[in-house]
Design a protein around this motif. Structure first.
Motif, PDB file in Angstrom:
ATOM      1  N   GLY A 154      -0.212  -5.282  -0.345  1.00  0.00           N
ATOM      2  CA  GLY A 154      -1.256  -4.549  -0.402  1.00  0.00           C
ATOM      3  C   GLY A 154      -2.564  -4.896  -0.130  1.00  0.00           C
ATOM      4  N   LYS A 212      -5.002  -2.143   1.012  1.00  0.00           N
ATOM      5  CA  LYS A 212      -6.387  -0.895   0.185  1.00  0.00           C
ATOM      6  C   LYS A 212      -5.946  -0.564  -1.056  1.00  0.00           C
ATOM      7  CE  LYS A 212      -5.939   0.964   5.428  1.00  0.00           C
ATOM      8  NZ  LYS A 212      -5.780   1.487   5.988  1.00  0.00           N
ATOM      9  N   ARG A 213      -4.398  -0.880  -0.910  1.00  0.00           N
ATOM     10  CA  ARG A 213      -3.809  -0.417  -2.865  1.00  0.00           C
ATOM     11  C   ARG A 213      -3.418  -1.422  -3.642  1.00  0.00           C
ATOM     12  NH1 ARG A 213      -1.309   4.703  -2.209  1.00  0.00           N
ATOM     13  NH2 ARG A 213      -1.878   5.133  -4.022  1.00  0.00           N
ATOM     14  N   ASP A 225       0.876  -1.317  -0.261  1.00  0.00           N
ATOM     15  CA  ASP A 225      -0.141   0.040   0.170  1.00  0.00           C
ATOM     16  C   ASP A 225       1.016   1.357   0.022  1.00  0.00           C
ATOM     17  OD1 ASP A 225      -2.252  -1.415  -0.090  1.00  0.00           O
ATOM     18  OD2 ASP A 225      -2.344  -1.568   1.821  1.00  0.00           O
ATOM     19  N   ASN A 227       1.863   3.288  -3.210  1.00  0.00           N
ATOM     20  CA  ASN A 227       1.831   3.231  -4.620  1.00  0.00           C
ATOM     21  C   ASN A 227       3.358   4.406  -4.837  1.00  0.00           C
ATOM     22  OD1 ASN A 227       0.851   0.579  -4.014  1.00  0.00           O
ATOM     23  ND2 ASN A 227      -0.855   1.636  -5.315  1.00  0.00           N
ATOM     24  N   GLU A 228       2.770   5.458  -4.067  1.00  0.00           N
ATOM     25  CA  GLU A 228       3.834   6.446  -4.710  1.00  0.00           C
ATOM     26  C   GLU A 228       5.171   6.282  -4.390  1.00  0.00           C
ATOM     27  OE1 GLU A 228       0.902   6.320  -2.905  1.00  0.00           O
ATOM     28  OE2 GLU A 228      -0.711   7.437  -3.859  1.00  0.00           O
ATOM     29  N   ASP A 255       3.109  -7.733  -3.201  1.00  0.00           N
ATOM     30  CA  ASP A 255       2.388  -7.510  -3.408  1.00  0.00           C
ATOM     31  C   ASP A 255       1.863  -7.623  -2.307  1.00  0.00           C
ATOM     32  OD1 ASP A 255       0.906  -5.074  -3.291  1.00  0.00           O
ATOM     33  OD2 ASP A 255      -0.117  -4.966  -4.810  1.00  0.00           O
ATOM     34  N   ALA A 268      -0.955  -2.768  -5.824  1.00  0.00           N
ATOM     35  CA  ALA A 268      -0.266  -2.375  -6.983  1.00  0.00           C
ATOM     36  C   ALA A 268      -0.324  -2.820  -8.182  1.00  0.00           C
ATOM     37  CB  ALA A 268       1.631  -1.990  -6.822  1.00  0.00           C
TER      38      ALA A 268
END
Length: 299
Positions: free
Chosen positions: A55, A57-58, A23, A25-26, A53, A60
């Protein structure tokens, strides 16, 4: 131990770069931009990049499909960073596994430097430099800095795949990211030298934590610390309880004094909590794990 002429096949890369993420990604995008074949000063046929990954929630996957199609995305196993890195190692095709983190910014000459080291140094594992981006002396600043070696921070290490799998990889029992890299380092040193490659450079941004976040991390980090000292007591030369007490309290007290002298009150408060509370949890975990190991040895 070391093949002086590593494979040059375009079908089998020399390096598999493994990046665990969860979570963020940026940060991950900034990392991958620095590993892009048009940016790295290295033959793109000689390496692959794998993102594992965890993650929820978000994830990648969409980011990678849209912006980084040359990256292999793999769903992580959950748990912690150790298990996530091991998942990437299973998918890797390279002769060497290069581990970094999603909040790191690899130097454009990272893989070229490791390639030169692989060709000239007799070793099955190496560690690279980790340079801070920002001021590490700020109050509540945190960064895994490695400028001279002997630390083996997972932000920048390389291990021959055969050796990694032989040793079982990172120990997934470590709950958060913390000590699992040092644990692997101690096991590696029983089989191979681990040289420091200063030109294999990663840049790591300074992170400023708030007090609440730092306090909430103490129990899990204490658990990891207790597990590390119990599993590696023989390797570390810990034969007495008093030795462990000295090892865990002395650096915290020194850090507390340093924070006070340098005017970092919030960091000093966190170190005080470690002295009064965190290290007690470390000792409890160490006792529990040591008893369990003793029972297993008898059985």
């Amino acid at each position: 131990m070391q093949d002086p002429n590593p494979t040059t096949s375009t079908n089998v890369p020399l390096f598999s770069v493994i990046i665990p993420t969860c979570d963020r990604n940026e940060m991950l995008a900034l990392c991958l931009e620095r590993l892009d074949p048009t940016v790295q000063q290295y033959d793109p046929n000689r390496y692959e990049v794998i993102v594992t990954d965890n993650g929820t929630k978000r994830p990648a996957e969409g980011l990678i499909q849209e912006r980084f199609p040359w990256v292999t995305w793999v769903r992580g196993p959950g748990g912690g960073a150790a298990a996530n890195r091991n998942r990437g190692a299973i998918e890797a095709r390279g002769e060497w596994l290069v581990f970094t983190d999603d909040d790191c910014q690899p130097d454009t000459g990272l893989l070229r430097a490791y390639d030169a080291a692989v060709r000239t140094i007799q070793a099955d594992a190496m560690e690279g430099a980790v340079h801070p981006i920002g001021d590490p002396d700020l109050d509540m600043a945190e960064c895994p800095i490695n400028l001279h070696g002997g630390l083996f921070w997972s932000a920048n290490v390389a291990v021959r795949a055969a050796m990694f799998h032989r040793l079982g990889g990172f120990n997934p029992r470590y709950p958060p990211a913390g000590h699992e890299d040092e644990d692997l380092y101690l096991r590696l040193r029983e089989h191979t030298p681990v040289p420091f490659i200063a030109d294999a450079r990663i840049n790591h941004p300074i992170r400023i934590f708030n007090v609440g976040s730092a306090v909430s991390r103490i129990p899990l980090r204490a658990q990891s610390t207790g597990l590390y000292y119990s599993l590696n007591a023989r390797r570390l030369g810990i034969r007495r309880f008093t030795t462990l007490v000295r090892w865990i309290y002395k650096p915290r007290l020194m850090a507390l004094l340093k924070d006070l002298v340098r005017g970092r009150p919030r960091s000093a408060f966190i170190e005080l909590l470690w002295v009064l509370y965190g290290n007690v949890l470390v000792l409890r975990c160490w006792f529990r794990e040591t008893r369990q190991l003793s029972r297993e040895a008898v059985a």
